[in-house]
Design an enzyme around this catalytic site. Structure first.
Site, mmCIF file in Angstrom:
data_model
loop_
_atom_site.group_PDB
_atom_site.id
_atom_site.type_symbol
_atom_site.label_atom_id
_atom_site.label_comp_id
_atom_site.label_asym_id
_atom_site.label_seq_id
_atom_site.Cartn_x
_atom_site.Cartn_y
_atom_site.Cartn_z
ATOM 1 N N GLY A 1 0.843 -1.195 0.000
ATOM 2 C CA GLY A 1 0.000 0.000 0.000
ATOM 3 C C GLY A 1 0.879 1.247 0.000
ATOM 4 C CB ALA A 2 4.397 1.571 -1.152
ATOM 5 N N GLY B 1 -0.222 4.886 -0.801
ATOM 6 C CA GLY B 1 -1.353 5.458 -0.062
ATOM 7 C C GLY B 1 -0.894 6.510 0.936
ATOM 8 C CB THR C 1 -5.030 -3.015 6.533
ATOM 9 O OG1 THR C 1 -3.926 -2.649 5.703
ATOM 10 C CG2 THR C 1 -6.304 -3.027 5.719
ATOM 11 C CG ASN D 1 -4.999 4.428 16.411
ATOM 12 O OD1 ASN D 1 -3.860 4.867 16.504
ATOM 13 N ND2 ASN D 1 -6.052 5.181 16.155
ATOM 14 C CG HIS E 1 -11.679 8.597 10.815
ATOM 15 N ND1 HIS E 1 -12.408 8.077 11.867
ATOM 16 C CD2 HIS E 1 -10.370 8.294 11.070
ATOM 17 C CE1 HIS E 1 -11.573 7.488 12.713
ATOM 18 N NE2 HIS E 1 -10.342 7.600 12.260
ATOM 19 C CE LYS F 1 -11.394 4.722 9.428
ATOM 20 N NZ LYS F 1 -10.292 3.822 9.047
HETATM 21 P P1 NAD Z 1 -5.177 4.962 1.238
HETATM 22 O O1 NAD Z 1 -6.416 4.652 0.483
HETATM 23 O O2 NAD Z 1 -4.567 6.313 1.135
HETATM 24 O O3 NAD Z 1 -4.028 3.891 0.873
HETATM 25 C C1 NAD Z 1 -4.271 2.540 0.571
HETATM 26 C C2 NAD Z 1 -3.305 2.137 -0.525
HETATM 27 O O4 NAD Z 1 -3.484 0.740 -0.765
HETATM 28 C C3 NAD Z 1 -3.564 2.865 -1.859
HETATM 29 O O5 NAD Z 1 -2.374 3.409 -2.388
HETATM 30 C C4 NAD Z 1 -4.114 1.758 -2.754
HETATM 31 O O6 NAD Z 1 -3.774 1.931 -4.123
HETATM 32 C C5 NAD Z 1 -3.409 0.542 -2.165
HETATM 33 N N1 NAD Z 1 -4.036 -0.710 -2.571
HETATM 34 C C6 NAD Z 1 -5.318 -0.964 -2.959
HETATM 35 N N2 NAD Z 1 -5.447 -2.239 -3.316
HETATM 36 C C7 NAD Z 1 -4.237 -2.808 -3.129
HETATM 37 C C8 NAD Z 1 -3.728 -4.126 -3.347
HETATM 38 N N3 NAD Z 1 -4.507 -5.115 -3.830
HETATM 39 N N4 NAD Z 1 -2.430 -4.372 -3.048
HETATM 40 C C9 NAD Z 1 -1.611 -3.378 -2.570
HETATM 41 N N5 NAD Z 1 -2.026 -2.118 -2.386
HETATM 42 C C10 NAD Z 1 -3.322 -1.846 -2.658
HETATM 43 O O7 NAD Z 1 -5.501 4.606 2.761
HETATM 44 P P2 NAD Z 1 -4.695 5.035 4.070
HETATM 45 O O8 NAD Z 1 -5.307 6.247 4.663
HETATM 46 O O9 NAD Z 1 -3.228 5.001 3.804
HETATM 47 O O10 NAD Z 1 -5.093 3.812 5.042
HETATM 48 C C11 NAD Z 1 -4.784 2.482 4.685
HETATM 49 C C12 NAD Z 1 -5.365 1.547 5.746
HETATM 50 O O11 NAD Z 1 -4.717 1.781 7.002
HETATM 51 C C13 NAD Z 1 -6.863 1.753 6.015
HETATM 52 O O12 NAD Z 1 -7.450 0.505 6.288
HETATM 53 C C14 NAD Z 1 -6.875 2.634 7.266
HETATM 54 O O13 NAD Z 1 -8.048 2.512 8.022
HETATM 55 C C15 NAD Z 1 -5.677 2.080 8.003
HETATM 56 N N6 NAD Z 1 -5.036 2.986 8.960
HETATM 57 C C16 NAD Z 1 -4.556 2.413 10.084
HETATM 58 C C17 NAD Z 1 -3.855 3.173 11.005
HETATM 59 C C18 NAD Z 1 -3.257 2.495 12.205
HETATM 60 O O14 NAD Z 1 -2.662 3.182 13.066
HETATM 61 N N7 NAD Z 1 -3.371 1.164 12.302
HETATM 62 C C19 NAD Z 1 -3.687 4.541 10.789
HETATM 63 C C20 NAD Z 1 -4.206 5.108 9.622
HETATM 64 C C21 NAD Z 1 -4.864 4.308 8.707
#
Ligand code: NAD
Length: 231
Positions: free
Chosen positions: A8-9, A11, A90, A115, A145, A149
């Site tokens: 997800g690099a 994102g 995720t 989180n 959020h 999201k």
């Molecule tokens: P985002 O949508 O900006 O990023 C997600 C990325 O995943 C995108 O670049 C997308 O193209 C990519 N993606 C989609 N399908 C994919 C696949 N099959 N293989 C690889 N990559 C793929 O989302 P974000 O804001 O970066 O959040 C990502 C996740 O992390 C969400 O589930 C969010 O709720 C979670 N999150 C968790 C925390 C934590 O502290 N645990 C904090 C923030 C966000």
């Protein structure tokens, strides 16, 4: 040197984690995956369909995943076959996804947390404390959020619901809010409100780095941030 891959690099979170890894002396970004094409910190972003080959040729100690549930589940399966540790941020997993991640953790160490922020982990701890005294009060959870999201309620709110024995949270998706969680305990003639506001995603990034440094030396198992932080 800890060799890291990010899923997800491209994102919001993945990019920040990759950038931060490159700034740290003991960490090296060796691979990046996303369905989108591009480059992050000088590393070519590979399609997840190439993950098995890429992880075969570049030695990776840990994969940090901030993607979508399906992608995360697939990557965890590959990591389990290749015996690579995982840090999963995720959210939005189904019960079946979680069972699969648990199965994989029999082979590899995994930190799974909705989180990574230190404050949120202490916040959960505070709710456990409140429950000791105020379990019978009326309770409500509100989480707010940014409008991009995908899941609702947030993984953080789901954990609050679990701790406080509440069945649902109120969710708002507006603007570019990084993440607010508000918990209200209402008694007769008084109430307690506890609020956590994430002002910057760096709170999650710092926690994710802490988790990845911690997990590489651990035996297989499913861990959370409480284990990492020793709470
Ligand atoms: P985002 O949508 O900006 O990023 C997600 C990325 O995943 C995108 O670049 C997308 O193209 C990519 N993606 C989609 N399908 C994919 C696949 N099959 N293989 C690889 N990559 C793929 O989302 P974000 O804001 O970066 O959040 C990502 C996740 O992390 C969400 O589930 C969010 O709720 C979670 N999150 C968790 C925390 C934590 O502290 N645990 C904090 C923030 C966000």
């Amino acid at each position: 040197m800890i060799r890291v891959a990010v899923n997800g690099a491209l994102g919001r979170m993945g990019r920040l984690v990759a950038e931060r890894i490159q700034e740290e002396e003991d960490l090296e970004l060796v691979a990046a995956f996303d369905v989108l094409e591009g480059e992050v910190c000088g590393v070519r972003v590979s399609n997840p369909s190439e993950a098995k080959d890429v992880l075969y040729t570049s030695a990776v100690d840990v994969i940090v995943d901030f993607s979508v549930p399906e992608a995360s589940r697939k990557m965890t399966k590959i990591a389990s076959e290749k015996r690579i540790a995982m840090v999963i941020g995720t959210t939005g997993f189904s019960e079946e996804d979680l069972r699969e991640i648990k199965r994989c953790s029999e082979n590899i160490p995994i930190v799974l947390s909705p989180n990574f922020a230190l404050g949120v982990n202490v916040f959960w701890h505070l709710i456990e404390e409140l429950e000791k005294y105020l379990e019978s009060w009326d309770k409500a959870v509100l989480e707010i959020h940014h409008k991009h999201k995908k899941d609702a309620p947030s993984g953080t709110a789901k954990k609050i619901l679990e701790i406080a024995g509440i069945s649902e949270a109120h969710s708002l998706r507006i603007g570019d809010i990084v993440g607010d969680h508000i918990v209200i305990y209402a008694g007769e003639g008084e109430r307690i409100e506890i609020v956590h506001r994430a002002q910057s995603r760096m709170a999650f990034v710092s926690g994710a780095l802490k988790a990845l440094r911690w997990i590489v030396a651990k035996p297989p198992g499913l861990y959370d941030m409480r284990d990492v932080l020793g709470l």
